[in-house]
Design an enzyme around this catalytic site. Structure first.
Site, PDB file in Angstrom:
ATOM      1  N   TYR A 128       5.115  -6.649  -4.027  1.00  0.00           N
ATOM      2  CA  TYR A 128       6.472  -7.513  -3.839  1.00  0.00           C
ATOM      3  C   TYR A 128       6.131  -8.789  -4.661  1.00  0.00           C
ATOM      4  CZ  TYR A 128      10.150  -9.970  -1.828  1.00  0.00           C
ATOM      5  OH  TYR A 128      11.113 -11.130  -1.726  1.00  0.00           O
ATOM      6  N   ASP A 223      -0.101 -12.475  -9.479  1.00  0.00           N
ATOM      7  CA  ASP A 223       0.781 -13.125  -8.134  1.00  0.00           C
ATOM      8  C   ASP A 223      -0.168 -13.426  -7.057  1.00  0.00           C
ATOM      9  OD1 ASP A 223       2.377 -13.697  -6.284  1.00  0.00           O
ATOM     10  OD2 ASP A 223       3.943 -12.114  -6.624  1.00  0.00           O
ATOM     11  N   LYS A 251       3.663 -19.928  -0.623  1.00  0.00           N
ATOM     12  CA  LYS A 251       2.969 -19.819   0.746  1.00  0.00           C
ATOM     13  C   LYS A 251       2.198 -21.069   1.033  1.00  0.00           C
ATOM     14  CE  LYS A 251       4.663 -15.250   1.420  1.00  0.00           C
ATOM     15  NZ  LYS A 251       4.627 -14.199   0.525  1.00  0.00           N
TER      16      LYS A 251
HETATM   17  C1  LIG Z   1       5.707 -13.972  -0.312  1.00  0.00           C
HETATM   18  C2  LIG Z   1       5.642 -13.588  -1.583  1.00  0.00           C
HETATM   19  C3  LIG Z   1       6.553 -13.614  -2.791  1.00  0.00           C
HETATM   20  C4  LIG Z   1       7.884 -14.493  -2.641  1.00  0.00           C
HETATM   21  O1  LIG Z   1       7.989 -15.663  -2.163  1.00  0.00           O
HETATM   22  P1  LIG Z   1       8.872 -16.361  -1.677  1.00  0.00           P
HETATM   23  O2  LIG Z   1       8.723 -17.652  -1.210  1.00  0.00           O
HETATM   24  O3  LIG Z   1       9.416 -15.596  -0.385  1.00  0.00           O
HETATM   25  O4  LIG Z   1      10.199 -16.343  -2.604  1.00  0.00           O
HETATM   26  C5  LIG Z   1       6.149 -13.344  -3.997  1.00  0.00           C
HETATM   27  N1  LIG Z   1       5.054 -12.656  -4.288  1.00  0.00           N
HETATM   28  C6  LIG Z   1       4.067 -12.448  -3.218  1.00  0.00           C
HETATM   29  C7  LIG Z   1       2.768 -11.603  -3.785  1.00  0.00           C
HETATM   30  C8  LIG Z   1       4.582 -12.794  -2.016  1.00  0.00           C
HETATM   31  O5  LIG Z   1       3.753 -12.383  -0.944  1.00  0.00           O
END
Ligand SMILES: *Cc1c(COP(=O)(O)O)cnc(C)c1O
Length: 414
Positions: A128, A223, A251
């Site tokens: 994701y 990511d 995060k």
């Molecule tokens: C949480 C997450 C996102 C998205 O971040 P948001 O702040 O919720 O938009 C993207 N990539 C990874 C790996 C994530 O865990």
């Protein structure tokens, strides 16, 4: 509100119950409006690595809020957070702050396309990267397939530029590059996958991505929105010693306030406006509150040279405890850990990709989840989510969790 919530997984629809409504949180504990108290392993889905309402973070936020919450103009706080992050992530030579992980990955992809003048991107099924159109694509299992949208509203035109292949499948990566490597702008990957449950990269997978992207002139985007600062202070790139071209962080970087960032190689990042022509902007980007929460949180991580070792050891103790309690009742679980991230699947086979994860037993998870919640243990309501330890979790919290798990696994026995 759709589902009664502002982000889908909060609704608990997956486990057929209503979610607790939260009144407040402190340290490792979260409290609901009905007076229940829980040990929290969700941690706002990752950010709260130093625990909720850490006194140092709260105090700094109160002081900075009194001076105004946003100016839409440069501040020293932005430079301070940028310097902290770049010291921890040497691959980030130039950085841009944004407000969410979604923005970070979306912007990194636009940049990769602008820089390479290519249109296709490669992602992995079950990873994701936020909810921007081009990343809401998966292609099922098996051989490389051109993407089909996985949400109504994502156009075929957008989806066709996203190639989704199975995680950890080196052969599929090689096949895609052999077929159309010259059209690929970037490979984007969760170097430790946390959004299909916790799935670690198999030996050589990330190195293959690095080697093949260099060979074909595509960019490698890590990511690390979830695993950054968590699997190791310097993220998966430190842990596996691989230097991506671009990194997305989120995060933890915002310490519980809306903040994320993307950054990397200077020659690429200088294409971003106003240095270059790739446009990306934000009214509240780099606002003083988010910068402050990030600065204080990262400072806490850095100032104690043993922070990561301690939280990792604590997580290991919990994971070992869960494994032994599951074994007591012959319940097969596949447990994984990366620093303070952990999770397990109700499965008797190792889980290396999305199909493996999807084959895990959902009924057992529901039984386990409900039993844990009733005993005051707050977990994500899905096997496809990662759990998070914070530095505020006490030995007593962990003992209590292991005891609760014993009762829960007993109910999962065949
Ligand atoms: C949480 C997450 C996102 C998205 O971040 P948001 O702040 O919720 O938009 C993207 N990539 C990874 C790996 C994530 O865990």
């Amino acid at each position: 509100m759709p589902g009664g919530v502002n982000s889908p997984v909060r609704s608990f629809s997956n486990v057929d119950c209503n979610p607790p409504f939260i009144s407040h949180a402190a340290g490792s504990h979260i409290f609901d409006i009905d007076g229940n108290e829980y040990i929290d392993y969700v941690g706002s889905w990752g950010p709260m690595i130093v625990g909720h309402a850490h006194p140092r973070v709260v105090k700094a936020l109160q002081e900075v809020a009194a001076k105004g919450t946003s100016y839409g103009a440069p501040t020293g706080l932005e430079s301070k957070l940028a310097k902290l992050v770049m010291k921890i992530y040497p691959s980030i030579e130039v950085i841009r702050m944004v407000n969410s992980g979604t923005e970070a990955t979306m912007s990194a992809l636009r940049l990769a396309r602008g820089f390479t003048k290519r249109e296709k991107i490669v992602k992995f099924v079950g990873c994701y990267h936020g909810h921007s159109d081009g990343l809401l694509v998966s292609a099922g299992s098996g051989l490389a397939t051109f993407g089909v949208p996985s949400s109504p509203g994502v156009t075929q035109g957008t989806a066709k530029d996203t190639i989704a292949i199975p995680y950890n499948d080196t052969a599929a990566v090689e096949k895609v590059f052999a077929e159309c490597g010259e059209e690929i702008a970037a490979v984007i990957v969760e170097p430790i996958a946390g959004n299909m449950g916790l799935v670690l990269p198999v030996e050589g997978f990330l190195q293959t991505l690095r080697d093949i992207t260099i060979k074909y002139g595509a960019l490698l985007i890590f990511d690390e929105v979830m695993c950054g600062f968590r699997c190791a202070l310097g993220g998966a790139q430190e842990l596996y010693n691989i230097k991506p071209d671009l990194t997305c962080l989120g995060k933890i970087i915002g310490g519980g306030l809306p903040c994320a960032a993307y950054g990397g190689r200077e020659d690429i990042m200088r294409q971003i406006s106003p240095d270059g022509k790739v446009y990306q902007a934000g009214t509240l980007s780099g606002n003083p509150l988010a910068m402050t929460a990030g600065i204080e949180t990262l400072s806490i991580l850095i100032e104690d040279a043993d922070f990561t070792n301690k939280i990792t050891a604590k997580t290991s103790r919990l994971v070992e405890g869960l494994k032994s309690k599951a074994a007591m009742f012959n319940v097969n679980i596949q447990a994984q850990q990366a620093g303070s991230m952990f999770g397990f699947f109700f499965s008797d086979k190792p889980v290396n990709n999305y199909d493996d994860a999807a084959a895990a037993d959902q009924m057992k998870f529901k039984t386990y989840f409900t039993a844990m919640l009733e005993q005051g243990i707050y977990l994500a309501p899905s096997q496809f989510e990662t759990s998070f330890m914070s530095s505020a979790h006490s030995d007593k919290d962990i003992d209590k969790t292991i005891t609760a798990a014993e009762n829960a696994f007993k109910l999962c026995a065949d």
